[in-house]
Write an enzyme that holds these catalytic residues in place. Structure first.
Site, PDB file in Angstrom:
ATOM      1  N   ASN A  41      41.442 -26.645  28.024  1.00 57.02           N
ATOM      2  CA  ASN A  41      41.540 -27.276  26.707  1.00 57.02           C
ATOM      3  C   ASN A  41      41.579 -26.201  25.628  1.00 57.02           C
ATOM      4  O   ASN A  41      41.454 -25.016  25.927  1.00 57.02           O
ATOM      5  CB  ASN A  41      40.384 -28.253  26.492  1.00 57.02           C
ATOM      6  CG  ASN A  41      39.049 -27.548  26.519  1.00 57.02           C
ATOM      7  OD1 ASN A  41      38.726 -26.774  25.640  1.00 57.02           O
ATOM      8  ND2 ASN A  41      38.266 -27.798  27.572  1.00 57.02           N
ATOM      9  N   ALA A  97      30.297 -26.724  23.744  1.00 59.18           N
ATOM     10  CA  ALA A  97      31.452 -26.479  24.629  1.00 59.18           C
ATOM     11  C   ALA A  97      32.266 -27.743  24.840  1.00 59.18           C
ATOM     12  O   ALA A  97      31.737 -28.853  24.819  1.00 59.18           O
ATOM     13  CB  ALA A  97      30.966 -25.945  25.973  1.00 59.18           C
ATOM     14  N   ASP A 144      36.295 -33.251  31.675  1.00 58.13           N
ATOM     15  CA  ASP A 144      35.753 -34.501  32.214  1.00 58.13           C
ATOM     16  C   ASP A 144      36.202 -34.717  33.666  1.00 58.13           C
ATOM     17  O   ASP A 144      35.610 -35.509  34.382  1.00 58.13           O
ATOM     18  CB  ASP A 144      36.220 -35.686  31.354  1.00 58.13           C
ATOM     19  CG  ASP A 144      35.608 -35.630  29.953  1.00 58.13           C
ATOM     20  OD1 ASP A 144      34.428 -35.247  29.854  1.00 58.13           O
ATOM     21  OD2 ASP A 144      36.303 -35.940  28.976  1.00 58.13           O
ATOM     22  N   LYS A 152      48.893 -19.658  45.608  1.00 63.36           N
ATOM     23  CA  LYS A 152      49.675 -20.308  44.550  1.00 63.36           C
ATOM     24  C   LYS A 152      50.541 -21.401  45.166  1.00 63.36           C
ATOM     25  O   LYS A 152      51.304 -21.140  46.101  1.00 63.36           O
ATOM     26  CB  LYS A 152      50.567 -19.256  43.875  1.00 63.36           C
ATOM     27  CG  LYS A 152      51.373 -19.802  42.726  1.00 63.36           C
ATOM     28  CD  LYS A 152      52.285 -18.740  42.134  1.00 63.36           C
ATOM     29  CE  LYS A 152      53.227 -19.378  41.127  1.00 63.36           C
ATOM     30  NZ  LYS A 152      54.328 -18.515  40.771  1.00 63.36           N
ATOM     31  N   ASP A 205      28.653 -35.335  33.806  1.00 57.18           N
ATOM     32  CA  ASP A 205      28.476 -35.212  32.362  1.00 57.18           C
ATOM     33  C   ASP A 205      27.139 -34.498  32.141  1.00 57.18           C
ATOM     34  O   ASP A 205      26.068 -35.019  32.488  1.00 57.18           O
ATOM     35  CB  ASP A 205      28.483 -36.594  31.689  1.00 57.18           C
ATOM     36  CG  ASP A 205      28.536 -36.438  30.180  1.00 57.18           C
ATOM     37  OD1 ASP A 205      27.608 -35.832  29.610  1.00 57.18           O
ATOM     38  OD2 ASP A 205      29.512 -36.896  29.573  1.00 57.18           O
ATOM     39  N   LYS A 240      28.345 -42.438  21.347  1.00 54.57           N
ATOM     40  CA  LYS A 240      28.060 -41.327  22.273  1.00 54.57           C
ATOM     41  C   LYS A 240      26.623 -40.844  22.104  1.00 54.57           C
ATOM     42  O   LYS A 240      25.938 -40.525  23.069  1.00 54.57           O
ATOM     43  CB  LYS A 240      28.989 -40.156  21.947  1.00 54.57           C
ATOM     44  CG  LYS A 240      30.054 -39.954  22.986  1.00 54.57           C
ATOM     45  CD  LYS A 240      31.035 -38.903  22.548  1.00 54.57           C
ATOM     46  CE  LYS A 240      32.433 -39.419  22.852  1.00 54.57           C
ATOM     47  NZ  LYS A 240      33.468 -38.492  22.436  1.00 54.57           N
ATOM     48  N   LYS A 248      24.324 -40.990  25.297  1.00 58.14           N
ATOM     49  CA  LYS A 248      23.856 -39.729  25.878  1.00 58.14           C
ATOM     50  C   LYS A 248      22.438 -39.384  25.406  1.00 58.14           C
ATOM     51  O   LYS A 248      21.952 -38.289  25.675  1.00 58.14           O
ATOM     52  CB  LYS A 248      24.833 -38.600  25.534  1.00 58.14           C
ATOM     53  CG  LYS A 248      26.253 -38.849  26.062  1.00 58.14           C
ATOM     54  CD  LYS A 248      27.108 -37.593  26.018  1.00 58.14           C
ATOM     55  CE  LYS A 248      28.516 -37.910  26.546  1.00 58.14           C
ATOM     56  NZ  LYS A 248      29.270 -36.724  26.937  1.00 58.14           N
TER      57      LYS A 248
HETATM   58  N1  CTP Z   1      29.937 -33.001  27.566  1.00 57.40           N
HETATM   59  C1  CTP Z   1      29.085 -32.750  28.620  1.00 57.40           C
HETATM   60  N2  CTP Z   1      29.530 -32.816  29.897  1.00 57.40           N
HETATM   61  C2  CTP Z   1      30.788 -33.182  30.178  1.00 57.40           C
HETATM   62  C3  CTP Z   1      31.659 -33.470  29.107  1.00 57.40           C
HETATM   63  C4  CTP Z   1      31.203 -33.371  27.817  1.00 57.40           C
HETATM   64  O1  CTP Z   1      27.931 -32.448  28.379  1.00 57.40           O
HETATM   65  N3  CTP Z   1      31.188 -33.221  31.436  1.00 57.40           N
HETATM   66  C5  CTP Z   1      29.435 -32.901  26.198  1.00 57.40           C
HETATM   67  C6  CTP Z   1      30.203 -31.974  25.288  1.00 57.40           C
HETATM   68  O2  CTP Z   1      29.729 -30.647  25.344  1.00 57.40           O
HETATM   69  C7  CTP Z   1      29.999 -32.594  23.909  1.00 57.40           C
HETATM   70  C8  CTP Z   1      29.908 -34.077  24.216  1.00 57.40           C
HETATM   71  O3  CTP Z   1      29.535 -34.166  25.578  1.00 57.40           O
HETATM   72  O4  CTP Z   1      28.778 -32.166  23.338  1.00 57.40           O
HETATM   73  C9  CTP Z   1      31.235 -34.727  24.028  1.00 57.40           C
HETATM   74  O5  CTP Z   1      31.206 -35.971  24.558  1.00 57.40           O
HETATM   75  P1  CTP Z   1      32.366 -36.539  25.515  1.00 57.40           P
HETATM   76  O6  CTP Z   1      32.003 -37.926  25.784  1.00 57.40           O
HETATM   77  O7  CTP Z   1      32.662 -35.701  26.656  1.00 57.40           O
HETATM   78  O8  CTP Z   1      33.552 -36.373  24.585  1.00 57.40           O
HETATM   79  P2  CTP Z   1      35.040 -36.542  24.943  1.00 57.40           P
HETATM   80  O9  CTP Z   1      35.358 -36.219  26.341  1.00 57.40           O
HETATM   81  O10 CTP Z   1      35.743 -35.780  23.888  1.00 57.40           O
HETATM   82  O11 CTP Z   1      35.155 -38.073  24.643  1.00 57.40           O
HETATM   83  P3  CTP Z   1      35.703 -39.281  25.473  1.00 57.40           P
HETATM   84  O12 CTP Z   1      35.850 -38.811  26.871  1.00 57.40           O
HETATM   85  O13 CTP Z   1      34.635 -40.301  25.267  1.00 57.40           O
HETATM   86  O14 CTP Z   1      36.957 -39.577  24.754  1.00 57.40           O
END
Ligand code: CTP
Length: 411
Positions: free
Chosen positions: A212, A277, A281, A292, A309, A341, A345
């Site tokens: 990303n 960070a 996901d 490769k 997460d 969120k 969370k």
């Molecule tokens: N985060 C985390 N672990 C993950 C993904 C994200 O701890 N595997 C944390 C990020 O560091 C950030 C927050 O969660 O602080 C962002 O939330 P998230 O729900 O992941 O945001 P997005 O992926 O951007 O949103 P969504 O998937 O709901 O569109």
């Protein structure tokens, strides 16, 4: 720090050097003691006498002469005594030297020897300011923690209208005051702050990855600011291309899985967690292929599986730590999603930023955020990420104090 903060004012060779005299007065009026260093080029614009008279101290200029005059290693000794260094005006040439660590005169030598806050006020012709080389050098300095007071637009000495005119002395004084206040604050002393920064990359094979656009600049600005305020800081970073942060322990975690493990390992010894960070996901379901993967196919589907997460796992295990999440949302309608969120969370605070805007956020040195808690919302208007970091930490320090029922954080 002495009662009167000591400012090293570096004056370089541009027409705006005459405004440095007004700046010097402004700094003195704000209660600071000022020592001036001039480059030889600066003395072509204003005499050393002007600054000697105004500051009450001898003006330093050339390293060799200085060594002969009082047989001290001036650039090291003076930099020890000072609390902050301000370079105003800073020419394109001096900025370029600073960005590259060149120490060919007393001022640039001091820049290397000085390990406290540095503020730079560039001043130059518009084309020089807008040149990619200058913009790159300024970005390098910012990434290293130097505070840049942006030049304004106006009629320049060369007759053209454009940006490059040194910021007015009052705004430079205001920046110096703010930086000194932050140095004195130390309101996170005794607290252990864990920060994640950057963007994880999930490998597909030995060459490719799913990644990303996060640059890590916001997380690094937070780490620097938290350290300056006295916290013990650890920075867990994913794929960040920025210079090390002095005083901060840095741990590299390229993938979401590694970041998860490092955060959980440290959670019990953390008081404040800032998850800045951008964590993937999803990752490749069957694990990355070795070598490769060749092409030779018209379509290619890659099976993905969810990563853990990290914040949800933290929510399941934390014991009173102050937990801050970040929500990068598209458009202001994302505010409700950010609040959801925070609930889901179990966060104490979430920092919302709008990624639909091109002038802030990803890869930019600027940001504009909303700091959300269960019962408050603070808009922090577009500003350098360093300023945003300070305001986020102000809010965290206040919330942590309130939670502990303290008026002061532990000494
Ligand atoms: N985060 C985390 N672990 C993950 C993904 C994200 O701890 N595997 C944390 C990020 O560091 C950030 C927050 O969660 O602080 C962002 O939330 P998230 O729900 O992941 O945001 P997005 O992926 O951007 O949103 P969504 O998937 O709901 O569109």
């Amino acid at each position: 720090m002495a009662d009167s903060p000591v400012v090293l004012l570096g004056v370089t060779g541009g027409i705006a050097a005459y405004k440095a005299a007004e700046l010097l007065r402004g700094l003195q009026k704000a209660g600071m003691e000022v020592r001036v260093i001039m480059t030889n080029a600066a003395t072509q614009f204003v005499t050393t006498m002007t600054f000697e008279t105004l500051s009450g101290f001898p003006v330093r200029r050339d390293a060799v002469n200085e060594l002969r005059a009082d047989s001290r290693i001036t650039h090291v000794e003076d930099s020890r005594e000072a609390d902050i260094m301000v370079i105003a005006p800073a020419t394109a040439n001096t900025i370029a030297k600073m960005a590259n660590g060149i120490a060919d005169n007393l001022l640039t030598s001091m820049c290397l020897a000085f390990n406290k806050t540095v503020v730079v006020a560039p001043a130059m012709n518009t084309n020089m300011w807008e040149h990619p080389a200058t913009q790159h050098n300024v970005a390098v300095l910012r990434d290293r923690g130097v505070f840049v007071v942006e030049p304004g637009a106006g009629e320049l000495a060369c007759g053209v209208y454009g940006s490059g005119r040194m910021a007015d002395p009052d705004s430079i004084v205001a920046e110096v005051k703010l930086r000194l206040q932050v140095q004195r604050k130390r309101d996170l002393r005794g607290l252990r702050v864990l920060i994640t920064a950057g963007g994880t990359r999930e490998p597909i094979d030995s060459v490719r990855f799913i990644g990303n656009r996060s640059s890590g600049k916001m997380g690094f600005a937070l780490a620097r600011a938290a350290f300056d305020r006295g916290a013990e800081v650890e920075l867990i970073e994913a794929n960040v291309d920025m210079p090390a942060v002095p005083g901060v322990r840095q741990i590299m975690t390229p993938t979401a899985g590694e970041m998860h493990a490092e955060v959980m390992k440290r959670l019990a010894n953390t008081d404040i967690l800032l998850m800045a960070a951008a964590v993937a996901d999803y990752r490749v379901a069957e694990g990355p292929a070795g070598g490769k993967i060749g092409k030779g196919r018209d379509e290619w589907s890659i099976g993905l599986e969810a990563t853990t997460d990290i914040l949800c796992d933290v929510a399941a295990h934390h014991e009173g730590q102050f937990i801050v999440g970040f929500a990068a949302e598209y458009g202001l309608e994302g505010l409700d999603r950010a609040r959801a969120k925070m609930e889901h969370k179990q966060l104490d605070m979430i920092i919302f930023n709008d990624i639909s805007r091109a002038d802030i956020g990803f890869d930019s040195d600027f940001n504009e955020v909303r700091i959300l808690t269960r019962d408050s919302e603070v808009l922090v208007e577009r500003a350098p990420k360093e300023t945003i970091a300070e305001i986020i930490l102000d809010n965290i320090a206040q919330a942590v104090r309130a939670r502990r029922g303290e008026t002061m954080l532990p000494a």
